[in-house]
Motif scaffolding. Structure first.
Motif, PDB file in Angstrom:
ATOM      1  N   PHE A   1      47.365  42.179  39.322  1.00 53.19           N
ATOM      2  CA  PHE A   1      45.395  41.769  40.382  1.00 53.19           C
ATOM      3  C   PHE A   1      44.296  42.670  39.685  1.00 53.19           C
ATOM      4  O   PHE A   1      45.361  43.467  38.664  1.00 53.19           O
TER       5      PHE A   1
ATOM      6  N   ALA B   1      45.656  45.396  53.236  1.00 50.02           N
ATOM      7  CA  ALA B   1      44.947  44.363  52.905  1.00 50.02           C
ATOM      8  C   ALA B   1      43.166  43.904  53.238  1.00 50.02           C
ATOM      9  O   ALA B   1      43.432  43.126  52.111  1.00 50.02           O
TER      10      ALA B   1
ATOM     11  N   ASP C   1      39.652  43.234  47.687  1.00 49.28           N
ATOM     12  CA  ASP C   1      38.530  43.011  47.145  1.00 49.28           C
ATOM     13  C   ASP C   1      38.989  42.013  45.862  1.00 49.28           C
ATOM     14  O   ASP C   1      38.288  43.118  45.245  1.00 49.28           O
TER      15      ASP C   1
ATOM     16  N   TYR D   1      45.155  39.118  43.936  1.00 49.83           N
ATOM     17  CA  TYR D   1      46.559  40.089  43.803  1.00 49.83           C
ATOM     18  C   TYR D   1      47.890  38.754  43.990  1.00 49.83           C
ATOM     19  O   TYR D   1      47.770  37.966  44.630  1.00 49.83           O
TER      20      TYR D   1
ATOM     21  N   ASP E   1      46.829  36.901  47.335  1.00 49.16           N
ATOM     22  CA  ASP E   1      45.314  37.136  47.567  1.00 49.16           C
ATOM     23  C   ASP E   1      44.895  36.017  48.668  1.00 49.16           C
ATOM     24  O   ASP E   1      45.627  34.557  48.157  1.00 49.16           O
TER      25      ASP E   1
END
Length: 309
Positions: A148, A224, A228, A231, A247
């Motif tokens: 990430f 989460a 931003d 990941y 993500d």
């Protein structure tokens, strides 16, 4: 940039000893997954395991990290050395699973590996995943490793300070670990209050929380919300639950597979295929914005944590 490897053994360790002839089935498969993803990072590596259902007073978390020139080889040479020594001195113990779980590290049912590609900071061993947030309550212990890069580290850091924490450094790794850890603590406190009102003892409450009560989807959704960046995060909770979170834009890759023996996740499809002799279509892509949640009892589900974008 960075690779993740996750394995959950769904059967008791005795099953793998009997079928495959050794207590290192999970470790061997984790080793293969990591070797097949060496292209994703050679600056460092780490592995961690969790043993299920250990009695109080027994170590249930094991972790090694390495920033050697060949970190994966160095890690597994150290781990396999424990079993090689037993094979040379007391080979009968290699089939004694209760003894192994009590006395030999890395004989766990939950396994997590990471390959580091350094995108910031130095190359010290402290930069290597997995990262550990240890607590005397199993349900609050957390291990995290991931691929990430958060673009709003300052914002995440300030949020931790606002809730009263004192992060040891300003990095996306620490902020992600502590962000998830904060909501894990919050979930434990919520459940503690709920069970306390029902009249349960403190010891009973710990067991009740461990018994499939932790709402991991809620923890990850709350964590989460402010992430931003790209990941693919894998986490192990001390009680035996686990997750892999991707993500919402699908920037960082993540794949998984499940059968009656194992649950596997990795940053690439091909390593899962070749390690477990699978066809392309048997390995699933983790849906962007979703998490694979693996419960202590082996139940698995894919849940929404952020709307895909």
């Amino acid at each position: 940039m960075c690779g993740v490897a996750f394995i959950r053994l769904k059967k008791p360790l005795e099953y793998y000893v009997e079928k495959y002839g050794a207590p290192t089935y999970g470790l061997t498969k984790l080793h293969m997954l990591m070797e097949k993803q060496l292209n994703r990072g050679q600056d460092g590596a780490g592995i961690a395991t969790i043993k299920l259902d250990t009695p109080p007073g027994s170590r249930f978390i094991s972790r090694y990290r390495s920033n050697a020139s060949e970190p994966v080889k160095e890690l597994f040479d150290r781990v396999y050395g424990k079993f090689q020594y037993l094979n040379e001195t007391q080979p009968e113990l290699l089939k004694n699973v209760p003894w192994l779980k009590e006395n030999v590290s890395f004989t766990g049912e939950l396994l997590l590996g990471h390959l580091r590609y350094g995108t910031h900071g130095g190359n010290s061993i402290e930069r290597c995943h997995p990262f550990l947030r240890q607590n005397n309550w199993k349900n609050r212990s957390l291990i995290v490793a991931g691929n990430f890069n958060m673009t709003n580290v300052d914002e995440l850091f300030d949020q931790l300070v606002e809730i009263g924490q004192h992060p040891k450094e300003k990095s996306d790794t620490v902020t992600v670990l502590e962000k998830i850890g904060h909501f894990l603590d919050d979930e434990n406190e919520r459940l503690y209050s709920e069970f306390k009102e029902q009249g349960h003892s403190k010891r009973e409450i710990t067991d009740l929380i461990s018994d499939q009560k932790i709402d991991i989807q809620r923890i990850l959704t709350r964590s989460a919300k402010d992430f931003d960046g790209g990941y693919c995060l894998a986490g192990l909770i001390g009680n035996g639950d686990a997750f892999i979170l991707r993500d919402p834009n699908g920037i960082r890759p993540g794949y998984w597979y499940e059968d009656d023996e194992v649950i596997v996740a990795a940053s690439e499809r091909a390593p899962i295929q070749t390690t477990f002799n699978l066809k392309w279509e048997q390995v699933k892509e983790i849906t962007p914005g979703h998490a694979i949640i693996v419960r202590k009892n082996g139940e698995t589900e894919e849940v929404l944590c952020r709307e895909p974008e």
